[in-house]
Structure formats: structure tokens, C-alpha cells
Design a protein around this motif. Structure first.
Motif, short mmCIF file in Angstrom:
data_model
loop_
_atom_site.label_atom_id
_atom_site.label_comp_id
_atom_site.label_asym_id
_atom_site.label_seq_id
_atom_site.Cartn_x
_atom_site.Cartn_y
_atom_site.Cartn_z
N MET A 26 -5.87 7.63 82.10
CA MET A 26 -5.09 7.78 83.32
C MET A 26 -3.94 6.77 83.39
O MET A 26 -3.12 6.85 84.30
CB MET A 26 -5.99 7.58 84.54
N GLY A 27 -3.90 5.85 82.47
CA GLY A 27 -2.81 4.88 82.45
C GLY A 27 -3.06 3.65 83.30
O GLY A 27 -2.11 3.02 83.76
N ILE A 28 -4.31 3.29 83.49
CA ILE A 28 -4.63 2.06 84.23
C ILE A 28 -4.08 0.88 83.44
O ILE A 28 -4.04 0.90 82.21
CB ILE A 28 -6.17 1.92 84.41
N ALA A 29 -3.68 -0.17 84.15
CA ALA A 29 -3.08 -1.34 83.51
C ALA A 29 -3.99 -1.90 82.42
O ALA A 29 -5.21 -1.94 82.57
CB ALA A 29 -2.80 -2.42 84.56
N ALA A 30 -3.39 -2.34 81.32
CA ALA A 30 -4.15 -2.80 80.16
C ALA A 30 -5.03 -3.99 80.48
O ALA A 30 -6.14 -4.11 79.95
CB ALA A 30 -3.18 -3.15 79.02
N ASP A 31 -4.57 -4.90 81.36
CA ASP A 31 -5.39 -6.07 81.68
C ASP A 31 -6.66 -5.67 82.44
O ASP A 31 -7.72 -6.25 82.24
CB ASP A 31 -4.58 -7.10 82.46
N LYS A 32 -6.58 -4.64 83.28
CA LYS A 32 -7.76 -4.17 84.01
C LYS A 32 -8.73 -3.47 83.07
O LYS A 32 -9.95 -3.63 83.19
CB LYS A 32 -7.36 -3.26 85.15
N VAL A 33 -8.20 -2.70 82.13
CA VAL A 33 -9.05 -2.04 81.14
C VAL A 33 -9.73 -3.09 80.27
O VAL A 33 -10.93 -3.00 79.98
CB VAL A 33 -8.23 -1.04 80.29
N ALA A 34 -8.98 -4.13 79.88
CA ALA A 34 -9.55 -5.19 79.04
C ALA A 34 -10.65 -5.94 79.80
O ALA A 34 -11.67 -6.31 79.20
CB ALA A 34 -8.45 -6.16 78.62
N ARG A 44 -18.94 -5.47 77.14
CA ARG A 44 -19.43 -6.28 76.01
C ARG A 44 -20.43 -7.33 76.48
O ARG A 44 -21.43 -7.59 75.81
CB ARG A 44 -18.25 -6.96 75.30
N GLY A 45 -20.18 -7.94 77.63
CA GLY A 45 -21.10 -8.94 78.17
C GLY A 45 -22.46 -8.35 78.50
O GLY A 45 -23.50 -8.96 78.22
N LEU A 46 -22.47 -7.16 79.11
CA LEU A 46 -23.75 -6.50 79.41
C LEU A 46 -24.51 -6.17 78.13
O LEU A 46 -25.72 -6.39 78.03
CB LEU A 46 -23.50 -5.22 80.21
N ALA A 100 -12.64 -4.68 82.12
CA ALA A 100 -13.80 -3.80 82.15
C ALA A 100 -14.49 -3.76 80.78
O ALA A 100 -15.72 -3.75 80.69
CB ALA A 100 -13.40 -2.40 82.58
N GLU A 101 -13.69 -3.76 79.70
CA GLU A 101 -14.29 -3.78 78.36
C GLU A 101 -15.04 -5.09 78.13
O GLU A 101 -16.11 -5.09 77.51
CB GLU A 101 -13.19 -3.61 77.30
N ASP A 121 -17.55 5.41 79.76
CA ASP A 121 -16.83 6.63 80.14
C ASP A 121 -15.73 6.32 81.15
O ASP A 121 -14.62 6.86 81.07
CB ASP A 121 -17.78 7.68 80.73
N ASP A 122 -16.05 5.44 82.11
CA ASP A 122 -15.03 5.04 83.10
C ASP A 122 -13.87 4.32 82.43
O ASP A 122 -12.70 4.52 82.81
CB ASP A 122 -15.65 4.14 84.17
N ILE A 123 -14.16 3.49 81.44
CA ILE A 123 -13.10 2.77 80.72
C ILE A 123 -12.20 3.76 79.99
O ILE A 123 -10.97 3.67 80.05
CB ILE A 123 -13.71 1.73 79.75
N ALA A 124 -12.82 4.73 79.32
CA ALA A 124 -12.03 5.73 78.60
C ALA A 124 -11.19 6.56 79.57
O ALA A 124 -10.01 6.85 79.31
CB ALA A 124 -12.95 6.64 77.79
#
Length: 182
Positions: A149-157, A164-166, A159-160, A141-144
Motif C-alpha cells: 500500500m506504500g506505507i512509509a519505509a521507516d514504519k514498515v521497518a 523479528r523480536g517476537l 514492524a519488521e 501479512d500486515d507488513i506485506a
């Protein structure tokens, strides 16, 4: 003026200011009787002058901020901070792997102790799986929300990748220990 005279004048000014600011006998706290401080563990043992300062009859002037701050600090030191939240006490009946202790029989028998360790490890792994089950939806939900909100793509990636690791670690644990899966 010469530098030596300027230094002397500054020192005299500082000494005069200290003399004026020094508490007079009427402002000083009452002396502690010698008998109270002489007895080890007596009421005055290990106590400082701050315990008796400022006297209760001396009101803190509203216009004197340093005195008000010092009075507040002294009161907080003696009585605690009234605005601090209460300290939560741990439940004695908490089911936690960290609180479990082996019995004397388990300590005496190597096979019984290995069984105890296996139970402890299973509890830790089950707690990890439960934590991932609880937190992974919140992370997604935080990632979405961050993407919206327009967070930088590298930060979103990043977090994703963590999500995936978890998820991958959870799946691996269930694969290695099927009894832990639901």
C-alpha cells in the motif's frame, strides 16, 4: 445603556426564562409518600427524581430534541441500553494460569510450592509461544500489505523489527525450555 443596567436586564431575562421553563405542578412527578422514604432500604431509599421523570402518560414531543434526549437518557438509566452488546461471561472451566490456585498441601510444603510455581511459569511461557505462533503470520501479512500500500519505509521497518523480536524471543524460550517446544 450603562453596564449596570445591561447586567440587570440580562439577569431579569435569564430569571424570566427559568421561570417559564420551570415545571409547573401539573408536570411534576407525584410526591413520594413519607413512609416509603423514611424506611431504610425502602422502595424510595436512594432514588432520585429522575426515576419518576417523565411520567409515562407524558409523550415525548418529536420537535423537542432536549426533552427527547433527556427521556432517552432516563429510560436507558432505568432499563439499560437496548443497543449495547451482551456482556460475555467467562467460562468457569477455563484453563488459565491466572485461575489456578495452590492447594493447602502446596502452601504448606516449600518444595511442593516451588513445583507449583514452576508449572505456573511453564504455562505462561507456553501461552506466550502459542500467541506468537498464532499472531506472527498475521503480523507478516500486515507488513506485506503495508509495503504494497506504500506505507512509509521507516514504519514498515519498525514492524519488521517487532516481528523479528517476537520470533527471536520465541526461539530463545524454546532453547531455554525444550519441553515447551512442539
Amino acid at each position: 445603556m450603562k453596564p449596570a443596567l445591561m447586567t440587570l436586564a440580562g439577569a431579569l431575562t435569564a430569571a424570566g426564562a427559568l421561570w417559564l421553563a420551570w415545571p409547573q405542578a401539573r408536570d411534576a412527578p407525584a410526591p413520594v409518600p413519607a413512609s416509603a422514604s423514611a424506611a431504610p432500604g425502602g422502595p424510595a431509599a436512594g432514588r432520585s427524581w429522575l426515576d419518576a421523570w417523565p411520567p409515562a402518560e407524558q409523550a415525548t414531543p418529536a420537535g423537542n430534541a432536549p426533552l427527547a434526549a433527556a427521556h432517552s437518557l432516563a429510560q436507558t438509566r432505568l432499563h439499560g441500553d437496548p443497543q449495547a452488546p451482551p456482556i460475555a461471561q467467562e467460562s468457569a472451566t477455563r484453563e488459565s494460569a491466572a485461575l489456578a490456585r495452590p492447594t493447602a498441601a502446596e502452601l504448606a510444603d516449600p518444595q511442593a510450592y516451588q513445583a507449583f510455581e514452576a508449572r505456573q511459569n511453564a504455562q505462561v511461557l507456553a501461552a506466550y509461544i502459542k500467541a506468537v505462533d498464532d499472531e506472527l503470520p498475521r503480523l507478516r501479512d500486515d507488513i506485506a500489505r503495508g509495503r504494497a500500500m506504500g506505507i512509509a519505509a521507516d514504519k514498515v521497518a519498525r514492524a519488521e523489527e517487532k516481528a523479528r523480536g517476537l520470533d527471536s524471543m520465541r526461539a530463545q524460550l524454546i532453547k531455554d525450555h525444550p519441553a515447551l517446544g512442539r
